[in-house]
Write an enzyme that holds these catalytic residues in place. Sequence first.
Site, mmCIF file in Angstrom:
data_model
loop_
_atom_site.group_PDB
_atom_site.id
_atom_site.type_symbol
_atom_site.label_atom_id
_atom_site.label_comp_id
_atom_site.label_asym_id
_atom_site.label_seq_id
_atom_site.Cartn_x
_atom_site.Cartn_y
_atom_site.Cartn_z
ATOM 1 N N VAL A 91 15.520 -4.371 -18.293
ATOM 2 C CA VAL A 91 14.722 -3.170 -18.551
ATOM 3 C C VAL A 91 13.230 -3.505 -18.491
ATOM 4 C CG1 VAL A 91 14.091 -1.473 -20.314
ATOM 5 C CG2 VAL A 91 16.492 -1.993 -19.885
ATOM 6 N N ALA A 92 12.847 -4.672 -19.026
ATOM 7 C CA ALA A 92 11.439 -5.054 -19.055
ATOM 8 C C ALA A 92 10.895 -5.357 -17.670
ATOM 9 C CB ALA A 92 11.263 -6.272 -19.960
ATOM 10 N N ILE A 122 11.968 -4.218 -14.558
ATOM 11 C CA ILE A 122 12.026 -3.210 -13.499
ATOM 12 C C ILE A 122 11.324 -1.928 -13.943
ATOM 13 C CG2 ILE A 122 13.556 -1.823 -12.038
ATOM 14 C CD1 ILE A 122 15.706 -4.015 -12.538
ATOM 15 N N GLU A 153 11.294 1.507 -13.906
ATOM 16 C CA GLU A 153 12.273 2.521 -13.489
ATOM 17 C C GLU A 153 11.649 3.764 -12.866
ATOM 18 O OE1 GLU A 153 12.359 0.867 -16.283
ATOM 19 O OE2 GLU A 153 14.285 -0.171 -16.298
ATOM 20 N N ASP A 197 -9.374 13.604 21.532
ATOM 21 C CA ASP A 197 -9.838 14.493 22.587
ATOM 22 C C ASP A 197 -11.311 14.825 22.323
ATOM 23 O OD1 ASP A 197 -7.417 14.651 23.923
ATOM 24 O OD2 ASP A 197 -6.709 16.320 22.702
ATOM 25 N N ASP A 228 -2.970 18.637 22.038
ATOM 26 C CA ASP A 228 -2.699 20.044 21.739
ATOM 27 C C ASP A 228 -1.710 20.693 22.693
ATOM 28 O OD1 ASP A 228 -4.251 20.109 23.985
ATOM 29 O OD2 ASP A 228 -5.910 21.240 23.095
ATOM 30 N N ASP A 260 1.267 16.689 25.840
ATOM 31 C CA ASP A 260 0.776 15.662 24.924
ATOM 32 C C ASP A 260 1.844 15.200 23.938
ATOM 33 O OD1 ASP A 260 -1.823 15.609 25.946
ATOM 34 O OD2 ASP A 260 -2.474 17.266 24.680
ATOM 35 N N ASN A 317 8.968 2.069 -20.774
ATOM 36 C CA ASN A 317 9.043 2.186 -19.307
ATOM 37 C C ASN A 317 9.182 3.623 -18.826
ATOM 38 O OD1 ASN A 317 8.823 -0.549 -19.083
ATOM 39 N ND2 ASN A 317 10.653 -0.827 -17.828
ATOM 40 N N ASP A 321 4.864 4.648 -19.968
ATOM 41 C CA ASP A 321 4.154 4.127 -18.792
ATOM 42 C C ASP A 321 3.995 5.140 -17.658
ATOM 43 O OD1 ASP A 321 3.656 1.738 -19.885
ATOM 44 O OD2 ASP A 321 5.020 0.562 -18.654
#
Length: 597
Positions: A8-9, A11, A13, A55, A342, A346, A435, A439
């Site tokens: 958990v610490a 990654i 999430e 162009d 355009d 093209d 997390n 965060d």
Amino acid sequence: MFAVAVAVAAIPEALQSIVTIVLSVGTKEMAKQHAIIRQLPAVETLGSTSVICTDKTGTLTQNKMTVVDAFIPNGESNLFSGDKQTWSESERLLMQIAVLANDSNIDEKGESSGDPTEVALIVYSNKQNAPYENIRSTYPRLLELPFDSSRKRMSTVHEIDGEKRLLTKGGPDIIFNLCSRIKMNGEIVELTEERLERLKAQNEEFSDQAFRVLAFAYKPIEKDTVEVEDESDLIFIGLLAMIDPPREEVYHAVQDAEHAGIKTVMITGDHKTTARAIGRDLNIFKEGDLAYTGQELDALSDEELMNNLEKISVYARVTPENKIRIVDAWQKKNQVTAMTGDGVNDAPALKQADIGIAMGSGTDVAKDASAMILTDDNFVSIVHAVAVGRTVYSNIKKAITYLFSGNLGAVIAILVALLLNWVNPFTALQLLFINLANDSLPAIALGLEPREPNVMNESPRDPDESILSGKTLSTVIFRGSLIGLAVIISQFIGLQYSAEISVAMAFTTLILSRTLQVFPARSTTQTSFEAGFFTNKYILMAFIACLGLYGITLLPVVRGVFSIPDTFGLMHWAIATGLALSTTVLMELKKKVFPAK
């Protein structure tokens, strides 16, 4: 539980959703700058753009063509007289071809429709007291060969003065090759080499003044049908010179692109001399640069093109196939290339480019093949979009640095606790709360950070560069180590009271240091005071919200859920808060002691 806590610490999430939100905000910002993003990853790709193939007409220029000069082979006139009764036969024929071999119109409200070059011709006719509607009603169109990009000309058939005539207009270099005769002093004579050289010299003279030049010719025709083969053995009548002034703001935009390490390449259907003159005026074409026509480009081998590519800043009389080759050559040099277009033809080049940019006034086919659409057809909007793209990428890096620094601090604290045989400093629930709840808001706020002053003074980044390479990784390690050290010290102090107090102090230090980190994370070069505390209101809102979320964990009914004992008091909180503040101060001091280069 220890393994769960480390996972958990480590990654972040919420990272995927945060990146998507930041990219979406970037598309909204670009829309304000007249750039509509059709593919979300294009926001980030724009930030690494190193070549813009643009162009000319309407993108670099105002797309407001105005006839400014004329040439009749025998020198009867430089500009038409306002009294059409005084026109010579050649002048009259020239104006007839300009109006009749023309598909543009002006409605009752005075609004024009059609190609700007053709609109300029009928506006010029009207100004000379020869209303274009009268000419068209007098000589209705019988047959036509529409303009196309490969022929670079247009022809129509009308009955004039009792005979059917094929009227042709197009680029001078094209029309010259189709003419065998010339009308001079009211007589039709052979187009000798000497006379042809005189015409070419006049065309060059106009082109050197950045004028766009059209040539006009005709011939009697008796057939009831018309084919491309009939556009031969023509009688040359004259030239009209027009100017499409550059947009005033483009001068500064081209300079901004150059400072940002972006090469601007101009692609146009104009004569090479005209294109070179405009390129020089806009500072796109510099001393030592090269200009190539589509034909000259076709004659180059792939090796020759690659050797000269970086010197070629202007392409004239290009075909859609030429555009694809140009993009491909730059991509082989590992350059992120943007290409504008355009028309239907093209579309392949827009698809091939890293960033295909369609004009808002262009065809639906071009828009469908593009990654971005310019609603105002303005080169300036491309440069603004690049700046936004760079800002978005920079903000994503800030958010990632913020998240990984905090996570690294937590992992360091957990590993040290394990090695020293301390109690696990955090519960899995505490880490999940930080997390997912705490965060996310600061990371999103960092994604909304305004543009830094130097964002357009840096070279384009390498598209293959890892987002954690170089300074970013070292910043993550430095900030993460500071946070980890603060948490370790906080837990050590807490252990002098009890294991429960150590967990509460470690949690408080971690959550506050990660929350406070949002301020130094705003920039790698500026301190919070230099960036301005109120330049990003979302940072302050996120900070206050995070403090509020942390406050919830201290409520009597919630404390037990987050493993914060009743004995955790003001003194413990003050120590943990002081350690968290010290990490922020050190992060800011590093910017002054070891400034980023």
